[in-house]
Design a protein around this motif. Structure first.
Motif, PDB file in Angstrom:
ATOM      1  N   ALA A  16      50.419  20.330  11.890  1.00 34.76           N
ATOM      2  CA  ALA A  16      50.256  21.758  12.107  1.00 34.76           C
ATOM      3  C   ALA A  16      49.429  22.051  13.353  1.00 34.76           C
ATOM      4  O   ALA A  16      48.444  21.367  13.638  1.00 34.76           O
ATOM      5  CB  ALA A  16      49.609  22.406  10.893  1.00 34.76           C
ATOM      6  N   LEU A  17      49.829  23.083  14.088  1.00 35.35           N
ATOM      7  CA  LEU A  17      49.024  23.599  15.183  1.00 35.35           C
ATOM      8  C   LEU A  17      47.993  24.582  14.661  1.00 35.35           C
ATOM      9  O   LEU A  17      46.908  24.717  15.218  1.00 35.35           O
ATOM     10  CB  LEU A  17      49.927  24.297  16.207  1.00 35.35           C
ATOM     11  CG  LEU A  17      50.985  23.437  16.892  1.00 35.35           C
ATOM     12  CD1 LEU A  17      51.794  24.287  17.853  1.00 35.35           C
ATOM     13  CD2 LEU A  17      50.338  22.274  17.630  1.00 35.35           C
ATOM     14  N   ALA A  18      48.361  25.278  13.593  1.00 30.43           N
ATOM     15  CA  ALA A  18      47.448  26.252  12.990  1.00 30.43           C
ATOM     16  C   ALA A  18      47.870  26.483  11.547  1.00 30.43           C
ATOM     17  O   ALA A  18      49.058  26.418  11.221  1.00 30.43           O
ATOM     18  CB  ALA A  18      47.475  27.573  13.750  1.00 30.43           C
ATOM     19  N   VAL A  19      46.887  26.718  10.689  1.00 27.58           N
ATOM     20  CA  VAL A  19      47.145  27.010   9.281  1.00 27.58           C
ATOM     21  C   VAL A  19      46.368  28.271   8.922  1.00 27.58           C
ATOM     22  O   VAL A  19      45.162  28.355   9.154  1.00 27.58           O
ATOM     23  CB  VAL A  19      46.707  25.842   8.369  1.00 27.58           C
ATOM     24  CG1 VAL A  19      46.942  26.208   6.906  1.00 27.58           C
ATOM     25  CG2 VAL A  19      47.463  24.571   8.725  1.00 27.58           C
ATOM     26  N   ILE A  20      47.079  29.267   8.404  1.00 27.21           N
ATOM     27  CA  ILE A  20      46.468  30.543   8.053  1.00 27.21           C
ATOM     28  C   ILE A  20      46.636  30.749   6.562  1.00 27.21           C
ATOM     29  O   ILE A  20      47.759  30.789   6.053  1.00 27.21           O
ATOM     30  CB  ILE A  20      47.126  31.707   8.820  1.00 27.21           C
ATOM     31  CG1 ILE A  20      47.065  31.440  10.333  1.00 27.21           C
ATOM     32  CG2 ILE A  20      46.443  33.028   8.477  1.00 27.21           C
ATOM     33  CD1 ILE A  20      47.911  32.392  11.152  1.00 27.21           C
ATOM     34  N   GLU A  21      45.515  30.871   5.851  1.00 29.29           N
ATOM     35  CA  GLU A  21      45.545  31.095   4.412  1.00 29.29           C
ATOM     36  C   GLU A  21      45.422  32.582   4.130  1.00 29.29           C
ATOM     37  O   GLU A  21      44.507  33.242   4.605  1.00 29.29           O
ATOM     38  CB  GLU A  21      44.403  30.330   3.742  1.00 29.29           C
ATOM     39  CG  GLU A  21      44.529  28.817   3.879  1.00 29.29           C
ATOM     40  CD  GLU A  21      43.446  28.082   3.122  1.00 29.29           C
ATOM     41  OE1 GLU A  21      42.776  28.719   2.287  1.00 29.29           O
ATOM     42  OE2 GLU A  21      43.273  26.885   3.376  1.00 29.29           O
ATOM     43  N   GLY A  22      46.356  33.106   3.354  1.00 27.90           N
ATOM     44  CA  GLY A  22      46.346  34.521   3.030  1.00 27.90           C
ATOM     45  C   GLY A  22      46.020  34.779   1.576  1.00 27.90           C
ATOM     46  O   GLY A  22      45.561  33.888   0.852  1.00 27.90           O
ATOM     47  N   GLN A  23      46.238  36.001   1.162  1.00 32.63           N
ATOM     48  CA  GLN A  23      45.992  36.381  -0.227  1.00 32.63           C
ATOM     49  C   GLN A  23      47.000  35.700  -1.150  1.00 32.63           C
ATOM     50  O   GLN A  23      48.088  35.294  -0.736  1.00 32.63           O
ATOM     51  CB  GLN A  23      46.106  37.898  -0.357  1.00 32.63           C
ATOM     52  CG  GLN A  23      45.064  38.658   0.443  1.00 32.63           C
ATOM     53  CD  GLN A  23      43.673  38.492  -0.125  1.00 32.63           C
ATOM     54  OE1 GLN A  23      43.462  38.606  -1.330  1.00 32.63           O
ATOM     55  NE2 GLN A  23      42.708  38.234   0.738  1.00 32.63           N
ATOM     56  N   HIS A  24      46.622  35.561  -2.420  1.00 30.16           N
ATOM     57  CA  HIS A  24      47.500  35.029  -3.469  1.00 30.16           C
ATOM     58  C   HIS A  24      47.979  33.607  -3.149  1.00 30.16           C
ATOM     59  O   HIS A  24      49.092  33.223  -3.495  1.00 30.16           O
ATOM     60  CB  HIS A  24      48.707  35.948  -3.679  1.00 30.16           C
ATOM     61  CG  HIS A  24      48.354  37.378  -3.879  1.00 30.16           C
ATOM     62  ND1 HIS A  24      47.610  37.811  -4.962  1.00 30.16           N
ATOM     63  CD2 HIS A  24      48.604  38.479  -3.117  1.00 30.16           C
ATOM     64  CE1 HIS A  24      47.446  39.119  -4.873  1.00 30.16           C
ATOM     65  NE2 HIS A  24      48.022  39.541  -3.766  1.00 30.16           N
ATOM     66  N   MET A  26      48.971  32.255  -0.424  1.00 30.48           N
ATOM     67  CA  MET A  26      50.058  32.126   0.540  1.00 30.48           C
ATOM     68  C   MET A  26      49.534  31.361   1.765  1.00 30.48           C
ATOM     69  O   MET A  26      48.424  31.588   2.220  1.00 30.48           O
ATOM     70  CB  MET A  26      50.575  33.495   0.961  1.00 30.48           C
ATOM     71  CG  MET A  26      51.207  34.287  -0.167  1.00 30.48           C
ATOM     72  SD  MET A  26      52.722  33.527  -0.807  1.00 30.48           S
ATOM     73  CE  MET A  26      53.849  33.833   0.560  1.00 30.48           C
ATOM     74  N   LEU A  27      50.339  30.446   2.277  1.00 30.50           N
ATOM     75  CA  LEU A  27      49.914  29.574   3.373  1.00 30.50           C
ATOM     76  C   LEU A  27      50.935  29.646   4.506  1.00 30.50           C
ATOM     77  O   LEU A  27      52.108  29.326   4.325  1.00 30.50           O
ATOM     78  CB  LEU A  27      49.781  28.131   2.884  1.00 30.50           C
ATOM     79  CG  LEU A  27      49.040  27.170   3.813  1.00 30.50           C
ATOM     80  CD1 LEU A  27      47.551  27.471   3.814  1.00 30.50           C
ATOM     81  CD2 LEU A  27      49.268  25.729   3.365  1.00 30.50           C
ATOM     82  N   LEU A  28      50.463  30.061   5.685  1.00 28.67           N
ATOM     83  CA  LEU A  28      51.306  30.090   6.881  1.00 28.67           C
ATOM     84  C   LEU A  28      50.934  28.898   7.753  1.00 28.67           C
ATOM     85  O   LEU A  28      49.787  28.778   8.194  1.00 28.67           O
ATOM     86  CB  LEU A  28      51.093  31.391   7.653  1.00 28.67           C
ATOM     87  CG  LEU A  28      51.755  31.481   9.032  1.00 28.67           C
ATOM     88  CD1 LEU A  28      53.274  31.408   8.897  1.00 28.67           C
ATOM     89  CD2 LEU A  28      51.339  32.769   9.737  1.00 28.67           C
ATOM     90  N   THR A  29      51.873  27.979   7.971  1.00 30.07           N
ATOM     91  CA  THR A  29      51.640  26.793   8.775  1.00 30.07           C
ATOM     92  C   THR A  29      52.469  26.873  10.049  1.00 30.07           C
ATOM     93  O   THR A  29      53.698  26.933   9.992  1.00 30.07           O
ATOM     94  CB  THR A  29      52.019  25.517   7.994  1.00 30.07           C
ATOM     95  OG1 THR A  29      51.283  25.484   6.763  1.00 30.07           O
ATOM     96  CG2 THR A  29      51.685  24.274   8.812  1.00 30.07           C
ATOM     97  N   VAL A  30      51.795  26.911  11.205  1.00 31.30           N
ATOM     98  CA  VAL A  30      52.473  26.934  12.494  1.00 31.30           C
ATOM     99  C   VAL A  30      52.650  25.488  12.953  1.00 31.30           C
ATOM    100  O   VAL A  30      51.674  24.759  13.150  1.00 31.30           O
ATOM    101  CB  VAL A  30      51.659  27.720  13.533  1.00 31.30           C
ATOM    102  CG1 VAL A  30      52.375  27.719  14.886  1.00 31.30           C
ATOM    103  CG2 VAL A  30      51.430  29.150  13.056  1.00 31.30           C
ATOM    104  N   THR A  31      53.895  25.057  13.099  1.00 30.99           N
ATOM    105  CA  THR A  31      54.181  23.650  13.397  1.00 30.99           C
ATOM    106  C   THR A  31      54.665  23.418  14.819  1.00 30.99           C
ATOM    107  O   THR A  31      54.793  22.273  15.249  1.00 30.99           O
ATOM    108  CB  THR A  31      55.256  23.115  12.432  1.00 30.99           C
ATOM    109  OG1 THR A  31      56.425  23.939  12.517  1.00 30.99           O
ATOM    110  CG2 THR A  31      54.734  23.122  10.997  1.00 30.99           C
ATOM    111  N   GLY A  32      54.943  24.472  15.563  1.00 30.59           N
ATOM    112  CA  GLY A  32      55.398  24.270  16.932  1.00 30.59           C
ATOM    113  C   GLY A  32      55.267  25.535  17.747  1.00 30.59           C
ATOM    114  O   GLY A  32      55.333  26.648  17.213  1.00 30.59           O
ATOM    115  N   ALA A  33      55.035  25.377  19.047  1.00 27.11           N
ATOM    116  CA  ALA A  33      54.945  26.520  19.958  1.00 27.11           C
ATOM    117  C   ALA A  33      55.416  26.062  21.330  1.00 27.11           C
ATOM    118  O   ALA A  33      54.866  25.115  21.893  1.00 27.11           O
ATOM    119  CB  ALA A  33      53.521  27.049  20.019  1.00 27.11           C
ATOM    120  N   GLU A  34      56.433  26.716  21.850  1.00 28.22           N
ATOM    121  CA  GLU A  34      56.995  26.348  23.147  1.00 28.22           C
ATOM    122  C   GLU A  34      57.141  27.594  24.009  1.00 28.22           C
ATOM    123  O   GLU A  34      57.619  28.629  23.537  1.00 28.22           O
ATOM    124  CB  GLU A  34      58.360  25.676  22.972  1.00 28.22           C
ATOM    125  CG  GLU A  34      58.313  24.368  22.201  1.00 28.22           C
ATOM    126  CD  GLU A  34      59.703  23.777  21.997  1.00 28.22           C
ATOM    127  OE1 GLU A  34      60.667  24.378  22.512  1.00 28.22           O
ATOM    128  OE2 GLU A  34      59.805  22.729  21.341  1.00 28.22           O
TER     129      GLU A  34
END
Length: 247
Positions: A16-24, A26-34
C-alpha cells in the motif's frame, strides 16, 4: 457490502502507498499512483469492509475504477495527498491536489467540497495570499452550511463541525503569523475545534490547542495562553500519537 475482507488485509497493506481507516471499520487502501504526461494522477486502490456489519455503499462509489475516480474516492485521495503535501512543507503541491479533487464538484457532496476548499485555504495561507485564503475559507463555510450526511460516504463522518473549524482555523493561523492579520477569527475557530473534538481525535484537539496558545501569546494577552496547556480537555492523550510532520 458485507465483511470478510480481513484475510486480504496484510497482503494489501504490504504494498500500500496509503491506508485510510474510516467509520464502521471501512478501510481504503491506495495501491498505486501514476502520473500521465498531462500531469493527471491515476490512483488505484480497494475499499474493504473490515467489520461484521453489512453496510450500504453510496451509489457514487459503485462501478469500475474509472467511475470511482470521478467522484468520492478521487476526491478523498486528492485530499489525502494534499494533506501530505502540507505536512512536507509544499503548499503549491497541496493547492494542486485540492483543486484536482474539486474537478466536477457537482458530483461531490457539500461536506466533501468543504473539506477540499479547506485544503485550498491552508495552501493559500501558507503562501501568504490573504485574498485567496479568505475566499477559500468562505467557500468552505458555504459548502459546510449545506450538509448532506445521508449522501456522504462513511469515511467523511470525521469531517464534522470541529474538524471544519480546525482546518479553516489552521489556514487563518498562517495569515496571522505571516501577514500580521487580526487573530480573532482564527482564535474563535480553534476554540470551536477544541470544544468539539472528542477523545477519538485527541491529536487534532491538541494541535488546535497549541496553535490557539501561540496566537494568544504572540497577538493577545499571554495570561490565557498560559492556561491552555493545563486544560485536560485539550491535552488528554495527546502524547500517545507521535508523528514526524508539520502540524
Amino acid at each position: 457490502m458485507a465483511g470478510g475482507q480481513a484475510g486480504r488485509q496484510p497482503q494489501e497493506q504490504a504494498r500500500a502507498l496509503a491506508v485510510i481507516e474510516g467509520q464502521h471499520q471501512m478501510l481504503l487502501t491506495v495501491t498505486g499512483a501514476e502520473r500521465d504526461p498531462g500531469g493527471f494522477l491515476t490512483v488505484r486502490g480497494t475499499l474493504a469492509n473490515q467489520g461484521t456489519q453489512t453496510l450500504e455503499v453510496p451509489a457514487g462509489l459503485r462501478g469500475n475504477e474509472s467511475e470511482v475516480l470521478r467522484n468520492y474516492l478521487r476526491a478523498k485521495v486528492y485530499s489525502f495527498l494534499a494533506r501530505q503535501a502540507i505536512w512536507t512543507g509544499d503548499p503549491d503541491t497541496r493547492l494542486t491536489y485540492a483543486e484536482k479533487g474539486l474537478v466536477r464538484s457537482d458530483r461531490l457532496t457539500p461536506t466533501i467540497q468543504a473539506m477540499l476548499h479547506s485544503a485550498r485555504a491552508r495552501a493559500f495561507g501558507k503562501m501568504g495570499d490573504i485574498g485567496a485564503t479568505m475566499a477559500a475559507v468562505g467557500a468552505a463555510d458555504d459548502a459546510f452550511a449545506k450538509p448532506d450526511p445521508h449522501g456522504d460516504p462513511p469515511w467523511m463522518a470525521y469531517y464534522d463541525k470541529a474538524q471544519h473549524h480546525g482546518d479553516t482555523g489552521h489556514a487563518l493561523y498562517a495569515l496571522v503569523l505571516r501577514k500580521d492579520q487580526d487573530p480573532g477569527q482564527a482564535n474563535r475557530r480553534f476554540e470551536i475545534a477544541i470544544d468539539g473534538h472528542g477523545d477519538a481525535y485527541a491529536r487534532s484537539r491538541a494541535i488546535s490547542g497549541t496553535k490557539l496558545a501561540r496566537l494568544l501569546m504572540v497577538k493577545g494577552d499571554p495570561r490565557p495562553a498560559a492556561v491552555v496547556p493545563e486544560t485536560p480537555e485539550v491535552w488528554r492523550c495527546a502524547g500517545v500519537f507521535p508523528a514526524h510532520r508539520q502540524p
